[in-house]
Design an enzyme around this catalytic site. Structure first.
Site, PDB file in Angstrom:
ATOM      1  N   GLU A 200      -0.649  -9.267  -1.006  1.00  0.00           N
ATOM      2  CA  GLU A 200      -2.096  -9.503  -0.894  1.00  0.00           C
ATOM      3  C   GLU A 200      -2.739  -9.527  -2.289  1.00  0.00           C
ATOM      4  OE1 GLU A 200      -2.429  -6.386   2.282  1.00  0.00           O
ATOM      5  OE2 GLU A 200      -3.479  -7.997   3.336  1.00  0.00           O
TER       6      GLU A 200
ATOM      7  N   ALA B 290       0.856  -1.177   0.000  1.00  0.00           N
ATOM      8  CA  ALA B 290       0.000   0.000   0.000  1.00  0.00           C
ATOM      9  C   ALA B 290       0.897   1.233   0.000  1.00  0.00           C
ATOM     10  CB  ALA B 290      -0.872   0.001   1.241  1.00  0.00           C
TER      11      ALA B 290
ATOM     12  N   GLY C  45       0.563  -5.069   0.722  1.00  0.00           N
ATOM     13  CA  GLY C  45      -0.565  -5.110  -0.208  1.00  0.00           C
ATOM     14  C   GLY C  45      -0.193  -5.722  -1.551  1.00  0.00           C
TER      15      GLY C  45
ATOM     16  N   GLU D  18       3.926  -5.426   7.239  1.00  0.00           N
ATOM     17  CA  GLU D  18       3.121  -4.308   7.747  1.00  0.00           C
ATOM     18  C   GLU D  18       3.413  -3.960   9.208  1.00  0.00           C
ATOM     19  OE1 GLU D  18       1.923  -6.566   5.622  1.00  0.00           O
ATOM     20  OE2 GLU D  18       0.365  -5.711   4.356  1.00  0.00           O
TER      21      GLU D  18
HETATM   22  C1  HXC Z   1       5.012   4.379  -1.135  1.00  0.00           C
HETATM   23  C2  HXC Z   1       7.044   3.494  -1.689  1.00  0.00           C
HETATM   24  C3  HXC Z   1       6.674   2.247  -1.166  1.00  0.00           C
HETATM   25  C4  HXC Z   1       5.361   2.120  -0.607  1.00  0.00           C
HETATM   26  C5  HXC Z   1       8.673   2.083  -1.921  1.00  0.00           C
HETATM   27  N1  HXC Z   1       8.290   3.338  -2.152  1.00  0.00           N
HETATM   28  N2  HXC Z   1       7.705   1.376  -1.316  1.00  0.00           N
HETATM   29  N3  HXC Z   1       6.225   4.536  -1.689  1.00  0.00           N
HETATM   30  N4  HXC Z   1       4.587   3.220  -0.606  1.00  0.00           N
HETATM   31  N5  HXC Z   1       4.894   0.967  -0.115  1.00  0.00           N
HETATM   32  C6  HXC Z   1       9.045   4.436  -2.765  1.00  0.00           C
HETATM   33  C7  HXC Z   1      10.142   4.948  -1.843  1.00  0.00           C
HETATM   34  O1  HXC Z   1       9.601   5.872  -0.929  1.00  0.00           O
HETATM   35  C8  HXC Z   1      11.083   5.599  -2.840  1.00  0.00           C
HETATM   36  O2  HXC Z   1      10.543   6.851  -3.243  1.00  0.00           O
HETATM   37  C9  HXC Z   1      10.971   4.661  -4.036  1.00  0.00           C
HETATM   38  O3  HXC Z   1       9.735   3.938  -3.904  1.00  0.00           O
HETATM   39  C10 HXC Z   1      12.093   3.651  -4.082  1.00  0.00           C
HETATM   40  O4  HXC Z   1      12.142   2.977  -2.830  1.00  0.00           O
HETATM   41  P1  HXC Z   1      13.490   2.822  -1.999  1.00  0.00           P
HETATM   42  O5  HXC Z   1      13.091   2.506  -0.601  1.00  0.00           O
HETATM   43  O6  HXC Z   1      14.393   3.974  -2.216  1.00  0.00           O
HETATM   44  O7  HXC Z   1      14.121   1.535  -2.706  1.00  0.00           O
HETATM   45  P2  HXC Z   1      15.019   0.384  -2.066  1.00  0.00           P
HETATM   46  O8  HXC Z   1      16.052   0.962  -1.151  1.00  0.00           O
HETATM   47  O9  HXC Z   1      15.460  -0.468  -3.212  1.00  0.00           O
HETATM   48  O10 HXC Z   1      14.001  -0.453  -1.141  1.00  0.00           O
HETATM   49  C11 HXC Z   1      12.932  -1.146  -1.722  1.00  0.00           C
HETATM   50  C12 HXC Z   1      11.959  -1.619  -0.609  1.00  0.00           C
HETATM   51  C13 HXC Z   1      11.548  -0.432   0.272  1.00  0.00           C
HETATM   52  C14 HXC Z   1      12.620  -2.706   0.241  1.00  0.00           C
HETATM   53  C15 HXC Z   1      10.747  -2.235  -1.350  1.00  0.00           C
HETATM   54  O11 HXC Z   1      11.103   0.631  -0.547  1.00  0.00           O
HETATM   55  C16 HXC Z   1      10.461  -0.734   1.249  1.00  0.00           C
HETATM   56  O12 HXC Z   1      10.678  -1.335   2.277  1.00  0.00           O
HETATM   57  N6  HXC Z   1       9.229  -0.296   0.923  1.00  0.00           N
HETATM   58  C17 HXC Z   1       8.091  -0.451   1.819  1.00  0.00           C
HETATM   59  C18 HXC Z   1       7.604  -1.885   1.863  1.00  0.00           C
HETATM   60  C19 HXC Z   1       6.456  -2.055   2.827  1.00  0.00           C
HETATM   61  O13 HXC Z   1       6.601  -1.802   4.023  1.00  0.00           O
HETATM   62  N7  HXC Z   1       5.302  -2.447   2.318  1.00  0.00           N
HETATM   63  C20 HXC Z   1       4.085  -2.637   3.136  1.00  0.00           C
HETATM   64  C21 HXC Z   1       3.305  -1.347   3.123  1.00  0.00           C
HETATM   65  S1  HXC Z   1       1.877  -1.455   4.168  1.00  0.00           S
HETATM   66  P3  HXC Z   1      11.493   8.149  -3.367  1.00  0.00           P
HETATM   67  O14 HXC Z   1      10.528   9.237  -3.709  1.00  0.00           O
HETATM   68  O15 HXC Z   1      12.177   8.294  -2.068  1.00  0.00           O
HETATM   69  O16 HXC Z   1      12.416   7.780  -4.490  1.00  0.00           O
HETATM   70  C22 HXC Z   1       0.753  -2.311   3.244  1.00  0.00           C
HETATM   71  C23 HXC Z   1      -0.600  -2.460   3.889  1.00  0.00           C
HETATM   72  C24 HXC Z   1      -1.615  -3.120   3.024  1.00  0.00           C
HETATM   73  O17 HXC Z   1       1.008  -2.757   2.176  1.00  0.00           O
HETATM   74  C25 HXC Z   1      -2.981  -3.173   3.682  1.00  0.00           C
HETATM   75  C26 HXC Z   1      -3.605  -1.838   3.882  1.00  0.00           C
HETATM   76  C27 HXC Z   1      -4.966  -1.894   4.472  1.00  0.00           C
END
Ligand code: HXC
Length: 260
Positions: free
Chosen positions: A114, A66, A111, A134
């Site tokens: 998911e 998400a 997500g 998450e």
């Molecule tokens: C918004 C995101 C994002 C996300 C990455 N980006 N994941 N933006 N939402 N989920 C963006 C970063 O902010 C960054 O933007 C760009 O994508 C590149 O990401 P980096 O982190 O710089 O890349 P890297 O170092 O290669 O790391 C990749 C990664 C990391 C391991 C995937 O980005 C990460 O951990 N992302 C979050 C993963 C996560 O926690 N997902 C679960 C979310 S909660 P900029 O602008 O800085 O370049 C969820 C809930 C679902 O999914 C249910 C809801 C009800």
């Protein structure tokens, strides 16, 4: 609806839906979710389509979850709407009358996993990383992850993944039964297209009925599931495709199914 965040490509009766927000690792915000819901609702009614592939744009991510920036602005009421919209999008994938295959090309997190779990099965690149991280952020999987993952791999493994936020490499995801096949990155899409094309040659009504019965039965006892199977099975005998399939076998030729 015209799409800003997904690409829809249709070729040889196979639709490919690509989540296309590469700069944000294809993260799912409300607009993307609305588009996913719309495209899958339309694909369900499209008689020309025999299978659907879901993948992510670029080489790094399938979907990294998400949209965290969007969630950072949400009130509890907004979060309730976001949860509902996510469920509606995942349900549109899950309930799609076509077989839906996830081609997981990179990070498949939160997500994103998911979404992949709402597909019928998953092929993944050797580079893929899959997890439900998450709880690192103070929330838990809210778009079906707690339910679909536990049903797929069992409660113990699902709880370990969700509680620890551990991200699996693709081999472990394969061993857990999350991923059906591991592919070289450059062969992922061709492998998924090949299995989609193979499925596309089968009787579409029979495939759709099998999908529905598997879904309905998985929440029931074996006996109740067998009742569902028994109720649906005769529906095949109402189709032209069944006559064609049986005739083709007896005439020693490939069947030409029409989906009727
Ligand atoms: C918004 C995101 C994002 C996300 C990455 N980006 N994941 N933006 N939402 N989920 C963006 C970063 O902010 C960054 O933007 C760009 O994508 C590149 O990401 P980096 O982190 O710089 O890349 P890297 O170092 O290669 O790391 C990749 C990664 C990391 C391991 C995937 O980005 C990460 O951990 N992302 C979050 C993963 C996560 O926690 N997902 C679960 C979310 S909660 P900029 O602008 O800085 O370049 C969820 C809930 C679902 O999914 C249910 C809801 C009800």
């Amino acid at each position: 609806m015209s799409y800003q965040n997904i690409l829809l490509q249709i070729q040889d009766a196979i639709a490919t839906v690509t989540i296309n927000r590469e700069k944000a690792m294809n993260a799912l915000n409300p607009d993307v979710l609305r588009e996913i819901k719309d495209v899958f609702t339309n694909l369900t009614g499209n008689q020309e389509i025999r299978a659907v592939i879901v993948t992510g744009a670029g080489e790094k991510a399938f979907v990294a979850g998400a949209d965290i920036a969007a969630m950072s602005q949400m009130t509890p009421q907004d979060a309730q709407e976001f949860g509902k919209l996510g469920h509606a999008a995942m349900d549109a994938v899950d309930q799609c009358a076509k077989p839906v295959i996830a081609a997981v090309n990179g990070f498949c997190l939160g997500g994103g996993l998911e979404l992949a779990l709402a597909c019928d099965f998953i092929y993944a690149s050797e580079k893929a990383k899959l997890g439900l991280p998450e709880v690192n952020l103070g929330l838990f999987p809210g778009w079906g992850g707690t339910q679909r993952l536990a049903r797929l791999i069992g409660k113990g493994r699902a709880k370990e993944m969700i509680f620890s936020a551990r991200i699996l490499g693709v081999q472990e995801a394969y061993e857990f039964g999350i991923v059906n096949k591991v592919c070289k990155p450059e062969e992922l899409l061709s492998s998924v297209r090949a299995v989609a094309a193979e499925i596309g040659k089968k009787g579409p009504v029979a495939v759709a009925l099998a999908k529905r019965v598997i879904h309905e039965g998985s929440d029931l006892s074996l006996l109740q599931g067998l009742v569902k199977e028994r109720e649906s099975f005769p529906k095949c005998f109402e189709t032209e495709d069944l006559k064609e399939g049986l005739a083709a076998f007896l005439e020693k030729r490939p069947a030409q199914f029409k989906g009727k």
